[in-house]
Design a protein around this motif. Structure first.
Motif, mmCIF file in Angstrom:
data_model
loop_
_atom_site.group_PDB
_atom_site.id
_atom_site.type_symbol
_atom_site.label_atom_id
_atom_site.label_comp_id
_atom_site.label_asym_id
_atom_site.label_seq_id
_atom_site.Cartn_x
_atom_site.Cartn_y
_atom_site.Cartn_z
ATOM 1 N N LEU A 444 51.092 35.217 24.632
ATOM 2 C CA LEU A 444 52.148 34.230 24.373
ATOM 3 C C LEU A 444 52.474 34.116 22.890
ATOM 4 C CD1 LEU A 444 50.664 31.429 26.649
ATOM 5 C CD2 LEU A 444 52.461 33.066 27.261
ATOM 6 N N LYS A 445 53.745 33.850 22.620
ATOM 7 C CA LYS A 445 54.167 33.450 21.282
ATOM 8 C C LYS A 445 54.832 32.090 21.445
ATOM 9 C CE LYS A 445 55.370 38.104 19.659
ATOM 10 N NZ LYS A 445 56.350 38.870 18.842
ATOM 11 N N PRO A 446 54.334 31.062 20.765
ATOM 12 C CA PRO A 446 54.900 29.714 20.944
ATOM 13 C C PRO A 446 56.399 29.680 20.677
ATOM 14 C CG PRO A 446 52.880 29.626 19.671
ATOM 15 C CD PRO A 446 53.198 31.072 19.841
ATOM 16 N N GLY A 447 57.144 29.200 21.669
ATOM 17 C CA GLY A 447 58.591 29.095 21.515
ATOM 18 C C GLY A 447 59.355 30.220 22.176
ATOM 19 N N SER A 448 58.650 31.224 22.672
ATOM 20 C CA SER A 448 59.333 32.330 23.348
ATOM 21 C C SER A 448 59.081 32.260 24.853
ATOM 22 C CB SER A 448 58.827 33.680 22.826
ATOM 23 O OG SER A 448 59.299 34.723 23.662
ATOM 24 N N ALA A 449 60.156 32.451 25.624
ATOM 25 C CA ALA A 449 60.007 32.521 27.090
ATOM 26 C C ALA A 449 59.557 33.925 27.504
ATOM 27 C CB ALA A 449 61.300 32.126 27.778
#
Ligand code: WTA
Length: 635
Positions: A444-449
């Motif tokens: 995950l990358k925070p802010g990416s769907a």
């Protein structure tokens, strides 16, 4: 192009204990399934359909479509020729074939912590059948529309599934909407029955739903019949009553039989209409159909929340929005899940209510909106520390872009760093998640769907409709349908084609801007049209402008969005008054219009961005100075 490489961004990897028994345990498995879903959609979706009950098998392919307006009309069809019933698949199939009758379908938790009940699958089935028989007795037939204006009480689920059972098309109107909005939706759907409640407490506030419903009906002119539901709780509300057409829920349900043969529908028969804001102001009746929606909501639910039999799942949305339709009612039930159904709000009777409920029911999968997270962040970590949140395994968000700060807080303070956050991008129109991580597979990358769900093929276009490869930013579009995509705008197919397919022939246009980073991750950048997103609720500026200009004093109104700490965006309204009227803050009075309002400039004023560029097309550029000087700081 979807290779996860070394990256500057901080990545969050799925925890090992989640991978152990996950449906999709690593990124390569995701990629393999994803490729299969695009290369052989027929086989992919057939396998999904095998889990469900078909009264008659399909004669056509799993998916047929035209996405190109220059060739002909836009259409999507899934499993043509098949006959089935949604309600049968989400209830009878589980009770009869899977022996889940005694399993809890919903833990209902009221606005007040003193009100709660558990509803098993077999109890749900019998309530739904009774309600279906009531509707039939009132003359509702296959294809008829039923409007539902109910709060988050079990009766809401009973009624929607009762409609699905008899082939009626439900049109749920969020019970926070005004009588005007309700009226407009009843008239557009041409509903023959309205199901409502006498009233509901939201937090401390009493909302007299029946009264609002009566006002809506007075304004409309097409109602032939009217049914009033009442929740089985005991609000002491003085309920306005017309015995000509109103009936009490409890009275009609009491004598109604518990057996009701489902109506066997065509795969492409309508399941429901749900209204969503359109950029011209009038809401659009988004229409979803039976088979495709069943396949898509059930599959996304299973994979995105990595559903397992012993989970307790909680989505805090209201069923009046698409998130509730897909991920409180249909998706979870199709998987035989146990869900929490919550009537209340996050801060009543105290700001730890969410955490209290998670502890109470040992919630394992929790799905909420960034706006709720930002609201609860304001109270710090103390309210969280009173509760045991160790049951949590997966967290989800939906509705708007999540800012990294809120993401981190959700991940650390709520999930204690142990739970992946699935940031699910989708729309009323898409029926289910279209860009989303899979919790045990996707770093995950925070802010990416992150990446597309199975069967979904996104691409990014520039203003000229050219496809952009690699790192890029532009319009987010989809090249082909998946089973759960909307089929039309109710009674207005032309508007459907114009809204989503005209701008870039060959593509479904989301209306959202998007960036693809060098690792192939998708980042939603916000709307590209005159829509704004307040607390996860999409509205059009035109809609608000229309409302403002209805006031007798207002000559013109212009509305733009402006960033807001908790709500994501908020409205910034510019209003000008009619000649004879006085206005204490004479804000936009002198704004001269040249054909159209220069929304760009208004937006910059709202955000206090001083570099305005070319103002030569304005009739009176001095006005801009004036607007800046009178600019007010909103809360
Ligand atoms: C926005 C809600 C960023 C987007 C399910 C979309 C999001 C609109 C996300 C649809 C997300 C929804 N990240 N933006 N995870 N989810 N949106 O129809 O602008 O109420 O087009 O459906 O919400 O809103 P709707």
């Amino acid at each position: 192009t979807m290779v996860v490489t070394e990256s500057q961004d901080k990545m969050y990897y799925p925890p090992d204990d989640l991978k152990r028994d996950a449906h999709v345990p690593d990124f390569n498995s995701y990629l393999a399934l994803y490729r299969k879903s695009l290369e052989n959609p027929e086989a992919f979706w057939k396998e999904v359909a095998d889990d469900f009950f078909w009264k008659k098998p399909a004669t056509g392919p799993m998916l047929q479509y035209n996405f190109d307006v220059t060739i002909g009309n836009i259409y999507v069809k899934c499993m043509e020729g098949a006959k089935t019933n949604m309600c049968y698949n989400v209830l009878d199939r589980l009770v009869r074939e899977r022996n889940l009758g005694e399993k809890v379908a919903y833990y209902w938790e009221g606005n007040s912590p003193d009100h709660h009940m558990a509803i098993t699958y077999s109890q749900l089935l019998s309530q739904v059948c009774r309600c279906a028989n009531v509707l039939k007795k009132m003359g509702v037939k296959k294809g008829d529309r039923v409007s539902i204006y109910l709060p988050m009480i079990p009766e809401l689920v009973y009624t929607m599934l009762a409609c699905a059972r008899i082939g009626a098309v439900h049109s749920i109107v969020f019970a926070g909407f005004s009588s005007e909005s309700l009226c407009e939706r009843i008239m557009d759907a041409q509903s023959s029955v309205l199901v409502t409640a006498d009233g509901v407490y939201r937090g401390e506030k009493l909302i007299n739903l029946k009264q609002i419903a009566d006002e809506a009906l007075e304004k409309s002119n097409i109602m032939t019949d009217f049914m009033s539901g009442i929740c089985s709780l005991f609000w002491c509300v003085q309920t306005p009553w017309d015995s000509e057409c109103d009936v009490w829920w409890e009275e009609v349900m009491r004598d109604s039989p518990e057996e009701c043969e489902p109506e066997w529908l065509d795969a492409e028969d309508p399941l429901f209409i749900l209204y969503t804001s359109g950029s011209t102001g009038k809401p659009k009746g988004v229409l979803h159909t039976v088979a495709g929606y069943l396949l898509y909501t059930s599959l996304t639910f299973k994979y995105v929340f990595d559903h397992h039999h012993d989970d307790v799942y909680w989505c805090t949305a209201d069923i009046g929005w698409i998130t509730g339709h897909s991920y409180i009612t249909y998706g979870p039930l199709a998987n035989g899940a146990t869900s929490v159904l919550f009537e209340g709000i996050p801060v009543h009777p105290h700001v730890g209510r969410f955490w209290e409920i998670i502890e109470k029911y040992k919630v394992t999968k929790f799905y909420t909106a960034p706006t709720a997270i930002r609201l609860l962040m304001k109270y710090g970590r103390e309210p969280l520390q009173k509760y045991d949140l160790s049951s949590l395994r997966i967290l989800g968000t939906v509705g708007e872009p999540i800012n990294p700060e809120a993401w981190q807080w959700y991940h650390e303070a709520v999930g204690k760093g142990r739970c992946p956050v699935v940031d699910t991008f989708w729309q009323t129109e898409t029926g289910g998640h279209v860009l989303t991580p899979l919790p045990a597979a996707t770093p995950l990358k925070p802010g990416s769907a992150t990446f597309p769900f199975f069967g979904v093929e996104p691409t990014i276009l520039n203003e000229h409709g050219e496809e952009l490869e690699g790192e890029a930013e532009g319009y987010l579009v989809f090249r082909r349908p998946w089973p759960g995509i909307m089929r039309t705008v109710y009674r207005n197919h032309e508007r459907f084609e114009n809204s989503y397919f005209k701008k870039f022939p060959g593509f479904y246009v989301t209306g959202d801007g998007c960036r693809r980073d060098k690792d192939g991750y998708y980042w939603i950048t916000g709307r590209t049209d005159d829509m704004l997103n307040v607390s996860g609720h999409l509205m059009s500026t035109a809609e608000v402008e229309a409302a403002l200009t209805e006031h007798p004093a207002v000559a013109e109104a212009a509305v733009v969005s402006r960033p807001h700490k908790v709500k994501g965006e908020c409205l910034y309204c510019f209003v000008s008054l009619k000649d004879s009227r006085e206005f204490t803050h004479t804000l936009v009075e002198e704004l001269k219009r040249l054909g159209k309002i220069m929304r760009r400039i208004l937006r910059q004023i709202a955000r206090n961005e001083k570099d305005l560029g070319d103002l030569s097309t304005l009739a009176d550029p001095k006005v801009v100075e004036e607007l800046f000087s009178q600019r007010c700081e909103a809360a």
